[in-house]
Design a protein around this motif. Sequence first.
Motif, short mmCIF file in Angstrom:
data_model
loop_
_atom_site.label_atom_id
_atom_site.label_comp_id
_atom_site.label_asym_id
_atom_site.label_seq_id
_atom_site.Cartn_x
_atom_site.Cartn_y
_atom_site.Cartn_z
N ARG A 84 0.82 -1.20 0.00
CA ARG A 84 0.00 0.00 0.00
C ARG A 84 0.87 1.26 0.00
NH1 ARG A 84 -5.35 0.64 3.14
NH2 ARG A 84 -5.73 2.86 2.94
N HIS A 142 -1.44 5.15 -6.93
CA HIS A 142 -2.88 5.18 -6.67
C HIS A 142 -3.42 6.59 -6.83
CE1 HIS A 142 -6.66 5.38 -4.40
NE2 HIS A 142 -6.86 4.20 -4.95
N GLU A 169 -6.38 7.70 -9.28
CA GLU A 169 -7.56 8.32 -8.71
C GLU A 169 -7.83 9.69 -9.33
OE1 GLU A 169 -8.61 8.97 -3.97
OE2 GLU A 169 -6.57 8.93 -4.69
N TYR A 174 -5.02 -8.11 -7.11
CA TYR A 174 -5.07 -7.11 -6.03
C TYR A 174 -5.43 -5.73 -6.60
CZ TYR A 174 -2.92 -3.39 -3.25
OH TYR A 174 -2.69 -2.21 -2.59
N THR A 175 -4.71 -5.31 -7.64
CA THR A 175 -4.88 -3.95 -8.16
C THR A 175 -6.32 -3.71 -8.62
OG1 THR A 175 -2.60 -4.03 -8.89
CG2 THR A 175 -3.92 -2.22 -9.74
N ARG A 176 -6.90 -4.70 -9.26
CA ARG A 176 -8.26 -4.50 -9.75
C ARG A 176 -9.31 -4.69 -8.65
NH1 ARG A 176 -9.59 -1.17 -13.42
NH2 ARG A 176 -11.41 -1.59 -12.13
N GLY A 201 -9.36 -2.29 -5.71
CA GLY A 201 -9.80 -0.99 -6.23
C GLY A 201 -11.32 -0.97 -6.43
N SER A 226 -13.12 -0.51 -3.32
CA SER A 226 -12.84 0.74 -2.60
C SER A 226 -13.41 1.91 -3.40
CB SER A 226 -11.34 0.90 -2.39
OG SER A 226 -10.79 -0.24 -1.77
N GLY A 227 -12.55 2.57 -4.20
CA GLY A 227 -13.01 3.70 -5.02
C GLY A 227 -14.15 3.31 -5.95
N TYR A 232 -17.59 4.17 -4.81
CA TYR A 232 -17.88 5.61 -4.95
C TYR A 232 -18.22 5.94 -6.40
CZ TYR A 232 -16.18 10.42 -5.70
OH TYR A 232 -16.02 11.71 -6.11
N LYS A 255 -11.62 -6.80 2.62
CA LYS A 255 -10.29 -6.24 2.33
C LYS A 255 -9.31 -6.58 3.45
CE LYS A 255 -12.12 -2.21 1.12
NZ LYS A 255 -12.18 -0.77 0.79
N ARG A 280 -5.86 -8.60 2.84
CA ARG A 280 -4.53 -8.13 3.27
C ARG A 280 -3.85 -9.18 4.14
NH1 ARG A 280 -7.52 -2.92 4.20
NH2 ARG A 280 -7.20 -1.74 2.29
N TYR A 310 -0.88 -0.63 -12.17
CA TYR A 310 -1.42 0.74 -12.06
C TYR A 310 -1.16 1.52 -13.35
CZ TYR A 310 -2.87 1.05 -7.13
OH TYR A 310 -3.55 0.93 -5.94
N ASN A 325 -3.55 0.54 -15.98
CA ASN A 325 -4.88 1.08 -15.71
C ASN A 325 -4.96 2.57 -16.03
OD1 ASN A 325 -7.03 -0.73 -14.38
ND2 ASN A 325 -5.09 -1.46 -13.55
C1 HEM Z 1 -12.37 7.78 -8.31
C2 HEM Z 1 -11.27 7.08 -8.22
C3 HEM Z 1 -10.79 6.38 -6.98
C4 HEM Z 1 -11.07 6.63 -5.67
C5 HEM Z 1 -11.94 7.74 -5.09
C6 HEM Z 1 -10.37 5.64 -4.88
C7 HEM Z 1 -10.42 5.54 -3.51
C8 HEM Z 1 -9.83 4.57 -2.75
C9 HEM Z 1 -9.87 4.49 -1.30
C10 HEM Z 1 -10.62 5.47 -0.39
C11 HEM Z 1 -9.17 3.41 -0.92
C12 HEM Z 1 -8.90 2.93 0.51
C13 HEM Z 1 -9.89 1.88 0.89
C14 HEM Z 1 -9.57 1.14 2.18
O1 HEM Z 1 -8.52 1.34 2.79
O2 HEM Z 1 -10.38 0.31 2.55
C15 HEM Z 1 -8.68 2.78 -2.14
C16 HEM Z 1 -7.93 1.65 -2.17
C17 HEM Z 1 -7.47 1.06 -3.33
N1 HEM Z 1 -7.66 1.50 -4.64
FE1 HEM Z 1 -8.61 3.17 -5.17
N2 HEM Z 1 -9.69 4.79 -5.73
C18 HEM Z 1 -9.93 5.21 -7.02
C19 HEM Z 1 -9.43 4.67 -8.17
C20 HEM Z 1 -8.65 3.53 -8.22
C21 HEM Z 1 -8.14 2.94 -9.43
C22 HEM Z 1 -8.37 3.47 -10.85
C23 HEM Z 1 -7.44 1.83 -9.06
C24 HEM Z 1 -6.69 0.84 -9.91
C25 HEM Z 1 -7.16 0.31 -10.97
C26 HEM Z 1 -7.51 1.73 -7.60
C27 HEM Z 1 -6.94 0.74 -6.85
C28 HEM Z 1 -7.01 0.65 -5.47
C29 HEM Z 1 -6.38 -0.41 -4.70
C30 HEM Z 1 -5.57 -1.56 -5.24
C31 HEM Z 1 -6.67 -0.16 -3.36
C32 HEM Z 1 -6.23 -0.95 -2.14
C33 HEM Z 1 -5.04 -0.30 -1.47
C34 HEM Z 1 -4.60 -1.08 -0.25
O3 HEM Z 1 -5.17 -0.87 0.80
O4 HEM Z 1 -3.69 -1.91 -0.37
N3 HEM Z 1 -8.25 2.79 -7.14
N4 HEM Z 1 -9.09 3.52 -3.23
#
Ligand code: HEM
Length: 214
Positions: free
Chosen positions: A10, A17, A21, A125-127, A130, A133-134, A137, A166, A170, A194, A197
């Motif tokens: 992370r 990330h 985002e 993991y990456t897909r 993600g 999470s995001g 939203y 999640k 992890r 990433y 993507n």
């Molecule tokens: C509007 C766009 C995005 C928002 C608002 C967003 C938001 C977030 C948030 C808030 C988390 C933390 C969640 C948690 O800890 O439970 C997260 C984790 C993550 N997101 Fe995004 N994300 C977005 C786009 C993306 C994209 C495009 C990808 C990759 C294709 C991605 C991959 C990930 C991954 C792999 C995690 C896990 C990280 C970890 O805790 O190891 N996200 N995202």
Amino acid sequence: MDEAFSAVVRRSTEGRHREAERAAFLGDLVRGRLPLAAYTAMVAQHLHIYAVLESAATVMRDDPVAAAFIHDELTRRPALEADLHALLGDGWRDRTPPSPATQRYTARLREVCFDWPGGFVAHHYTRYLGDLSGGQYIAAAVRAGYDTTATSFYAFDGLGHPAAFKTRYREALDAAPWTAAERTRIVEEIHIAYELNIAVLVDLGREYAADQAA
Ligand code: HEM
């Protein structure tokens, strides 16, 4: 105490990330500033990507390490097909070719996900983390900003609460018996995931930008 592998992953991919985002395409999409066709185009690219990732999962099920990450409830392909059918009607398959960036992404998936368990997990993991999470939203913003309910891709039925899932995911990353060198290789592959993507989002952004919206 050594930092848990999931925390290393992370932390060391945080910058990537942020870049993903902040992709202009996603920003425009969630603000409801694009035509519905832009969302449809993203769903179509997802289908090409998940078709390969999930076909790798059928092979990796037999791998003792990768199998810990595979859950039927994660499978996205049927939901993507249903969303595309809802968005485009019959004949959707002929109208959704992969973009050049998606072709580069699927080529990489074919290269590393079918015979390297660590590479498969990096992309998995990456897909999926993600999407859980995001992605949640993005789905809410799409439903609110566009006249569509074709967001079943983001609905993970039967998986339980995303946050609890999640956490378990992890824990599986931390428990996998990878050497330090293998962990480094996996983190490098997550960076590549990433980048691939982001490139898909940049491609979509070239085709659809806010000033083109009606
Ligand atoms: C509007 C766009 C995005 C928002 C608002 C967003 C938001 C977030 C948030 C808030 C988390 C933390 C969640 C948690 O800890 O439970 C997260 C984790 C993550 N997101 Fe995004 N994300 C977005 C786009 C993306 C994209 C495009 C990808 C990759 C294709 C991605 C991959 C990930 C991954 C792999 C995690 C896990 C990280 C970890 O805790 O190891 N996200 N995202």
